[in-house]
Write a protein that holds these residues in place. Sequence first.
Motif, PDB file in Angstrom:
ATOM      1  N   LEU A  56      14.280   8.882  -7.889  1.00 57.74           N
ATOM      2  CA  LEU A  56      15.123   8.713  -7.072  1.00 57.74           C
ATOM      3  C   LEU A  56      14.769   8.777  -5.357  1.00 57.74           C
ATOM      4  O   LEU A  56      14.808   8.082  -4.350  1.00 57.74           O
ATOM      5  N   ALA A  57      14.146  10.074  -5.221  1.00 59.08           N
ATOM      6  CA  ALA A  57      13.664  10.601  -3.935  1.00 59.08           C
ATOM      7  C   ALA A  57      12.498   9.619  -3.380  1.00 59.08           C
ATOM      8  O   ALA A  57      12.500   9.218  -2.058  1.00 59.08           O
ATOM      9  N   ALA A  58      11.499   9.230  -4.364  1.00 63.21           N
ATOM     10  CA  ALA A  58      10.461   8.595  -3.933  1.00 63.21           C
ATOM     11  C   ALA A  58      10.855   7.203  -3.561  1.00 63.21           C
ATOM     12  O   ALA A  58      10.711   6.502  -2.493  1.00 63.21           O
ATOM     13  N   TRP A 108       6.812  15.349  -9.667  1.00 59.69           N
ATOM     14  CA  TRP A 108       8.220  15.345  -9.569  1.00 59.69           C
ATOM     15  C   TRP A 108       8.927  14.380 -10.213  1.00 59.69           C
ATOM     16  O   TRP A 108      10.133  14.739 -10.940  1.00 59.69           O
ATOM     17  N   ALA A 109       8.610  12.997 -10.124  1.00 63.46           N
ATOM     18  CA  ALA A 109       9.144  11.924 -10.933  1.00 63.46           C
ATOM     19  C   ALA A 109       9.008  12.051 -12.470  1.00 63.46           C
ATOM     20  O   ALA A 109      10.227  11.617 -13.097  1.00 63.46           O
ATOM     21  N   VAL A 110       7.914  12.610 -12.903  1.00 67.17           N
ATOM     22  CA  VAL A 110       7.623  12.894 -14.235  1.00 67.17           C
ATOM     23  C   VAL A 110       8.694  13.901 -14.784  1.00 67.17           C
ATOM     24  O   VAL A 110       9.098  13.601 -15.895  1.00 67.17           O
ATOM     25  N   PHE A 124       3.394   6.310  -2.111  1.00 68.72           N
ATOM     26  CA  PHE A 124       4.399   7.130  -2.413  1.00 68.72           C
ATOM     27  C   PHE A 124       4.768   7.347  -3.796  1.00 68.72           C
ATOM     28  O   PHE A 124       5.076   8.438  -4.361  1.00 68.72           O
ATOM     29  N   ALA A 125       4.512   6.600  -4.637  1.00 65.89           N
ATOM     30  CA  ALA A 125       4.353   6.561  -6.018  1.00 65.89           C
ATOM     31  C   ALA A 125       3.519   7.560  -6.744  1.00 65.89           C
ATOM     32  O   ALA A 125       3.795   8.326  -7.375  1.00 65.89           O
ATOM     33  N   LEU A 166       0.847  -1.122  -0.153  1.00 65.03           N
ATOM     34  CA  LEU A 166      -0.013   0.071  -0.035  1.00 65.03           C
ATOM     35  C   LEU A 166       1.008   1.109   0.130  1.00 65.03           C
ATOM     36  O   LEU A 166       0.610   2.077  -0.691  1.00 65.03           O
ATOM     37  N   ALA A 167       1.964   1.231   0.811  1.00 65.92           N
ATOM     38  CA  ALA A 167       2.878   2.333   0.881  1.00 65.92           C
ATOM     39  C   ALA A 167       3.428   2.642  -0.416  1.00 65.92           C
ATOM     40  O   ALA A 167       3.739   3.768  -1.035  1.00 65.92           O
TER      41      ALA A 167
END
Length: 241
Positions: free
Chosen positions: A39-41, A30-32, A23-24, A18-19
Motif C-alpha cells: 500500500l505504501a508503494a 517491505w511489500a513481501v 518504486f516496485a 519507469l517510476a
Amino acid sequence: MIAIRWLLSLIFILQMYLAMAVFAVVFAPWAVISREGALAAAHTYCRWVRWTARILCGLRSEIRGEVPQGEVLIAAKHQSFFDIILIFGALPRPRFIMKRELIWTPFLGQYALRIGCIPVDRGKRGAAIAKMKADVASGTADPGQLVIYPQGTRVAPGATKAYKVGIGLIYDQLGQPCVPVATNVGVFWPKRGILRKPGLAVVEFLPAIPPGQRVPEFMAELEQRIESRSNALMAEAGFRA
C-alpha cells in the motif's frame, strides 16, 4: 506548441512506467513482508504520477468530497488510468475489482494481488459475476474500501455504456454503503493516445447511497448520480459533447 506538449507527454509517460518499476523494486522487501508495504508503494507512486503530471504536462488534479475511511463499496466512473491514480491515492486501504489479464502486467499485477485486488474474467459474464461475489465474500474480513467500475471499462467523455449488474449484486451482498465517484479526467488524459492536456482533473466522492435498497432502484440512482455529476465536471473543464 502542440509538438512541445506531445513531446512532454511522451516524456511523462515513459518516466511514469519507469517510476513504476523503480518504486516496485525499492518497496519489494517491505511489500513481501506486509500488505502495508504494498500500500505504501502504491500511494507513493500515485503521488509521484500526480506531481509529474503537473510539472511536465500542466495537468493539475484535485480530490473533492468526503473521502471514505471505513468499510464501504465505491462505484466509480472510469475514463483513464489517471482516475485510478487519483482514487487509489486518496483512499487509505483501497482494493479494486480488476480485469484478470492485468495480473500478468509486470509489477502492477503483483502489487495489485498483494493489496487484495480481485481479478475477474470479463469474457464469461455469468461465471465472472459468481466468482466476483465469492471472492468479495471471502475478502470481507480485510479492512478497506472495495472499488468497482460499474461500466466495466474506460468510457471516453461523451460516450455511453450501460452499467453492469455486478455492482448491484455486490452492493446487495455486502450490505455496506456505496459511495459513487464522478470524474472528468478523460477530458485531459484520453483513453488512448499520447497527448496529455493541461487543466484541472477532478475526482469527486459523492454522498453515500445507504445499504438496503432493491438492486434495480440502487442501479438507477447510482447511474444518475455518477453520470450527472461527471457531466457537470466535464462541462466545468470545457468539454462539450
